[in-house]
Design a protein around this motif. Structure first.
Motif, PDB file in Angstrom:
ATOM      1  N   TYR A 214       0.828  -1.206   0.000  1.00 35.20           N
ATOM      2  CA  TYR A 214       0.000   0.000   0.000  1.00 35.20           C
ATOM      3  C   TYR A 214       0.861   1.255   0.000  1.00 35.20           C
ATOM      4  O   TYR A 214       2.046   1.212   0.368  1.00 35.20           O
ATOM      5  CB  TYR A 214      -0.903   0.015   1.238  1.00 35.20           C
ATOM      6  CG  TYR A 214      -1.814  -1.185   1.326  1.00 35.20           C
ATOM      7  CD1 TYR A 214      -3.007  -1.225   0.613  1.00 35.20           C
ATOM      8  CD2 TYR A 214      -1.485  -2.285   2.120  1.00 35.20           C
ATOM      9  CE1 TYR A 214      -3.850  -2.329   0.687  1.00 35.20           C
ATOM     10  CE2 TYR A 214      -2.311  -3.391   2.205  1.00 35.20           C
ATOM     11  CZ  TYR A 214      -3.497  -3.410   1.483  1.00 35.20           C
ATOM     12  OH  TYR A 214      -4.317  -4.506   1.552  1.00 35.20           O
TER      13      TYR A 214
ATOM     14  N   ARG B   5     -17.415  -4.518  13.006  1.00 33.96           N
ATOM     15  CA  ARG B   5     -17.362  -3.403  12.055  1.00 33.96           C
ATOM     16  C   ARG B   5     -17.958  -3.930  10.763  1.00 33.96           C
ATOM     17  O   ARG B   5     -17.510  -4.943  10.236  1.00 33.96           O
ATOM     18  CB  ARG B   5     -15.927  -2.929  11.823  1.00 33.96           C
ATOM     19  CG  ARG B   5     -15.334  -2.176  12.996  1.00 33.96           C
ATOM     20  CD  ARG B   5     -13.851  -1.907  12.795  1.00 33.96           C
ATOM     21  NE  ARG B   5     -13.604  -1.079  11.637  1.00 33.96           N
ATOM     22  CZ  ARG B   5     -12.888  -1.454  10.578  1.00 33.96           C
ATOM     23  NH1 ARG B   5     -12.346  -2.654  10.527  1.00 33.96           N
ATOM     24  NH2 ARG B   5     -12.702  -0.640   9.569  1.00 33.96           N
ATOM     25  N   ASP B  14     -19.856   0.821  13.276  1.00 28.49           N
ATOM     26  CA  ASP B  14     -19.725  -0.162  14.342  1.00 28.49           C
ATOM     27  C   ASP B  14     -21.085  -0.806  14.579  1.00 28.49           C
ATOM     28  O   ASP B  14     -22.128  -0.201  14.337  1.00 28.49           O
ATOM     29  CB  ASP B  14     -19.262   0.517  15.644  1.00 28.49           C
ATOM     30  CG  ASP B  14     -17.865   1.114  15.493  1.00 28.49           C
ATOM     31  OD1 ASP B  14     -17.089   0.594  14.677  1.00 28.49           O
ATOM     32  OD2 ASP B  14     -17.573   2.098  16.193  1.00 28.49           O
ATOM     33  N   LEU B  38     -16.421  -6.552   8.048  1.00 26.73           N
ATOM     34  CA  LEU B  38     -15.015  -6.140   7.999  1.00 26.73           C
ATOM     35  C   LEU B  38     -14.296  -6.782   9.179  1.00 26.73           C
ATOM     36  O   LEU B  38     -14.936  -7.204  10.142  1.00 26.73           O
ATOM     37  CB  LEU B  38     -14.920  -4.615   8.085  1.00 26.73           C
ATOM     38  CG  LEU B  38     -15.737  -3.865   7.032  1.00 26.73           C
ATOM     39  CD1 LEU B  38     -15.715  -2.366   7.313  1.00 26.73           C
ATOM     40  CD2 LEU B  38     -15.208  -4.152   5.642  1.00 26.73           C
ATOM     41  N   PRO B  39     -12.950  -6.842   9.134  1.00 27.51           N
ATOM     42  CA  PRO B  39     -12.246  -7.310  10.334  1.00 27.51           C
ATOM     43  C   PRO B  39     -12.710  -6.475  11.537  1.00 27.51           C
ATOM     44  O   PRO B  39     -12.840  -5.256  11.429  1.00 27.51           O
ATOM     45  CB  PRO B  39     -10.775  -7.039   9.996  1.00 27.51           C
ATOM     46  CG  PRO B  39     -10.722  -7.186   8.499  1.00 27.51           C
ATOM     47  CD  PRO B  39     -12.029  -6.577   8.014  1.00 27.51           C
ATOM     48  N   VAL B  41     -11.418  -5.546  14.327  1.00 22.03           N
ATOM     49  CA  VAL B  41     -10.479  -4.521  14.784  1.00 22.03           C
ATOM     50  C   VAL B  41      -9.537  -4.241  13.611  1.00 22.03           C
ATOM     51  O   VAL B  41      -9.357  -5.088  12.739  1.00 22.03           O
ATOM     52  CB  VAL B  41      -9.637  -4.962  16.010  1.00 22.03           C
ATOM     53  CG1 VAL B  41     -10.491  -5.129  17.242  1.00 22.03           C
ATOM     54  CG2 VAL B  41      -8.875  -6.247  15.715  1.00 22.03           C
ATOM     55  N   LYS B  42      -8.978  -3.044  13.592  1.00 20.64           N
ATOM     56  CA  LYS B  42      -7.963  -2.752  12.577  1.00 20.64           C
ATOM     57  C   LYS B  42      -6.636  -3.232  13.121  1.00 20.64           C
ATOM     58  O   LYS B  42      -6.067  -2.618  14.021  1.00 20.64           O
ATOM     59  CB  LYS B  42      -7.898  -1.251  12.306  1.00 20.64           C
ATOM     60  CG  LYS B  42      -9.014  -0.753  11.432  1.00 20.64           C
ATOM     61  CD  LYS B  42      -8.800   0.698  11.040  1.00 20.64           C
ATOM     62  CE  LYS B  42      -9.987   1.188  10.230  1.00 20.64           C
ATOM     63  NZ  LYS B  42     -10.090   2.651  10.221  1.00 20.64           N
ATOM     64  N   PRO B  43      -6.131  -4.351  12.601  1.00 17.27           N
ATOM     65  CA  PRO B  43      -4.945  -4.949  13.200  1.00 17.27           C
ATOM     66  C   PRO B  43      -3.722  -4.044  13.070  1.00 17.27           C
ATOM     67  O   PRO B  43      -3.499  -3.448  12.024  1.00 17.27           O
ATOM     68  CB  PRO B  43      -4.739  -6.227  12.395  1.00 17.27           C
ATOM     69  CG  PRO B  43      -5.994  -6.441  11.629  1.00 17.27           C
ATOM     70  CD  PRO B  43      -6.595  -5.088  11.427  1.00 17.27           C
ATOM     71  N   GLN B  44      -2.973  -3.923  14.133  1.00 13.50           N
ATOM     72  CA  GLN B  44      -1.686  -3.218  14.097  1.00 13.50           C
ATOM     73  C   GLN B  44      -0.598  -4.277  13.882  1.00 13.50           C
ATOM     74  O   GLN B  44      -0.616  -4.957  12.893  1.00 13.50           O
ATOM     75  CB  GLN B  44      -1.507  -2.403  15.377  1.00 13.50           C
ATOM     76  CG  GLN B  44      -2.610  -1.332  15.521  1.00 13.50           C
ATOM     77  CD  GLN B  44      -2.576  -0.318  14.380  1.00 13.50           C
ATOM     78  OE1 GLN B  44      -1.546   0.247  14.058  1.00 13.50           O
ATOM     79  NE2 GLN B  44      -3.722  -0.090  13.743  1.00 13.50           N
ATOM     80  N   PRO B  75      -0.945  -6.030   6.955  1.00 12.98           N
ATOM     81  CA  PRO B  75      -2.375  -5.703   6.880  1.00 12.98           C
ATOM     82  C   PRO B  75      -3.061  -6.234   5.624  1.00 12.98           C
ATOM     83  O   PRO B  75      -4.290  -6.345   5.587  1.00 12.98           O
ATOM     84  CB  PRO B  75      -2.389  -4.172   6.886  1.00 12.98           C
ATOM     85  CG  PRO B  75      -1.036  -3.768   6.410  1.00 12.98           C
ATOM     86  CD  PRO B  75      -0.089  -4.842   6.843  1.00 12.98           C
ATOM     87  N   ASN B 209      -4.665  -2.899  19.905  1.00 17.33           N
ATOM     88  CA  ASN B 209      -5.051  -3.536  18.645  1.00 17.33           C
ATOM     89  C   ASN B 209      -3.915  -4.298  17.956  1.00 17.33           C
ATOM     90  O   ASN B 209      -4.025  -4.643  16.784  1.00 17.33           O
ATOM     91  CB  ASN B 209      -5.729  -2.560  17.676  1.00 17.33           C
ATOM     92  CG  ASN B 209      -7.105  -2.175  18.169  1.00 17.33           C
ATOM     93  OD1 ASN B 209      -7.694  -2.858  19.013  1.00 17.33           O
ATOM     94  ND2 ASN B 209      -7.631  -1.075  17.663  1.00 17.33           N
TER      95      ASN B 209
END
Lengths: 262, 248
Positions: A214, B5, B14, B38-39, B41-44, B75, B209
């Motif tokens: 990205y 999400r 949410d 959607l996943p 949580v937004k994975p870090q 990601p 996260n």
């Protein structure tokens, strides 16, 4: 004259500048010395490293590649991730863990991705590159590369990066850039991206074949053989021709908090 | 509470679970099948464990490791519940891995295992697909096996930590086209959640996260184009995924 984008600490927006032949940077009409600028980490994506992509580095391991545990030479690029906790800017200390004598300095050209790149063919790669940056891919020395080296490569502060992103069009040929590592001002390693096994274009094509990159992600082209070692209090400089240099001092992790010294 | 999400009617928002339905942030109640998941949580930074169940290690002819075998994911690989995972046309063995995913709730370094759950916000399910044809013995399991686009479904729900009495005693099950193929329990992990958090935070800072995918038990079998694969973790939910071909 290189066009650069850079981020300064304490300012959210990104700045654009031009590097002059004298090495000063002109930003919004004013000339600055690089050392006077509080540069921050210039990217915010995922950083992927590439193992064994210098001819010399490959040859060092080659005699073992037919033996266990490797059994065969690698076919695809061998990648790893430098997660966010590793990112620090030029000028900030690299934490030396307790019980560790010296750190391996991995001088790497970082390709900064400019737009979402999936299954990109070699001939189209250029349009997906925003520019280039300098990365010091720091590791605790480890001989075996059989298992992922997260403990050795993903520690806090183990990925100095910067000082800026040089735009793609300001670089003549990314596959022909001299790389120099100095420790305390003395040159310890010299190499060139001419020695890459997979060129910038081939590497991006092979990686994006199965993995999307990205905007803001960085792909490191690899680290040359005979990586220098740096001990506590050593000042490490990684410089790449036409891109720039980053400078970081190795310091005992007891003296580093949140990327700064205490 | 179970949180998600989702995208519904062109808006990403949410949602929570109420009586088996999806309650959107704006109050509307909709069916599970009517939203795009959607996943949760937004994975870090995402850590994944290899060989963390002794029976699975034996199945792959390995001894269980003495130190956690950890690799990282980017990601690009994550997709939501009811998503599609691509099976390349040239592969012969692509298997699911049903895993309990632990979500980190706050920043921590040098966390003691006694305090580990203070740093957990909740749990979700991950299906950590692997394509064994692409295994090579360098930083194994390599990213070409484990970090492919679409190859890590995650969700459907993020479940609050408080709702799971004992995360180290949950049944894991995987079904292909309705038939059970894998069954195990998180009680059999080689390194449990507190040990993993202590281990990882001993050399790097964990952040909100970040995810830890804790590994899979025995019972991984090949999946084919068209298969519906459901990975289930007791108390967390069922994560549905469909295998598609490269040109589907």
């Amino acid at each position: 004259m290189q066009k650069v984008t850079l981020k300064l600490r304490g300012i959210e927006q990104v700045l654009e500048g031009e590097v002059n032949e004298q090495g000063t940077v002109e930003i919004q009409g004013i000339d600055y010395e690089l050392d006077a600028l509080p540069v921050d980490v210039p990217v915010n994506g995922t950083i992927y490293g590439t193992l064994l992509n210098y001819q010399g580095a490959f040859e060092v391991l080659e005699p073992a590649m037919k033996e266990a545990p490797y059994k065969n030479p690698p076919k695809a690029p061998v990648l790893y991730i430098k997660p966010k906790n590793t990112f620090i800017s030029s000028g900030k200390p690299i934490p030396l863990p307790e019980q560790v004598e010296a750190l391996e300095i991995g001088a790497a050209l970082g390709i900064v991705i400019g737009k979402t790149a999936t299954k990109v063919s070699e001939k189209d790669v250029q349009e997906y590159i925003a520019g280039y940056t300098v990365v010091n891919d720091v590791s605790i020395p480890h001989e075996s590369v059989h298992r992922p080296a997260v403990k050795e490569k993903a520690r806090d502060g183990f990925c100095p990066i910067g000082p800026w992103i040089v735009s793609r069009d300001s670089v003549d040929n990314a596959n022909d850039l001299r790389i120099t590592v100095s420790i305390n001002g003395e040159v310890n390693q010299e190499n060139t991206t001419k020695n890459l096994i997979r060129s910038v274009e081939k590497l991006i094509a092979d990686v994006t074949d199965y993995m999307t990159l990205y905007k803001g992600d960085v792909l490191l082209v690899g680290v040359p053989e005979n990586a220098p070692l740096a001990k506590a209090n050593d000042l490490v400089t990684v410089e790449i021709e036409q891109i720039g240099k980053i400078e970081n001092r190795v310091m005992s992790e007891q003296d580093v908090i949140g990327g700064d010294t205490v | 509470m179970k949180r998600a999400r989702v995208s519904f009617g062109g808006l990403i928002q949410d949602a929570i679970e109420v009586d088996g339905k999806v309650k959107l942030n704006d109050g509307r109640m909709v069916e599970e099948a009517d939203v795009v998941w959607l996943p949760p949580v937004k994975p870090q930074t995402v850590f994944t464990l290899g060989l963390n169940y002794a029976d699975h290690a034996a199945e792959l002819s390995f001894d269980a490791p003495k130190e956690p075998l950890v690799f990282l994911k980017g990601p690009n690989t994550f997709i939501g519940h009811r998503g599609h995972t691509v099976r390349p046309s040239d592969v012969t063995f692509m298997h699911y891995e049903c895993e309990l995913a632990v979500v980190i709730g706050k920043t921590g370094k040098n966390i003691k295992k006694e305090d580990a759950y203070d740093y957990v916000s909740g749990y979700t399910i991950a299906n950590d697909y692997a394509i064994r044809d692409y295994l090579e013995n360098y930083y194994r399991p390599n990213l070409r096996v484990k970090n492919r686009d679409t190859c890590t479904p995650i969700g459907p729900w993020f479940v609050d930590k408080e709702d799971i009495a004992d995360p180290m005693n949950l049944t894991l099950r995987t079904y292909i086209n309705g038939e059970i193929k894998q069954e195990g329990t998180t009680a059999d992990m080689v390194f449990g959640i507190p040990e993993l958090i202590e281990y990882l935070s001993s050399f790097m800072t964990l952040n909100e996260n970040d995810l830890i995918l804790t590994g899979t038990p025995k019972g991984s079998v090949d999946t084919k184009v068209g298969d519906e694969v459901i990975t289930e973790v007791e108390g967390i939910g069922k994560l549905v995924n469909t295998i598609v071909g490269e040109n589907d």
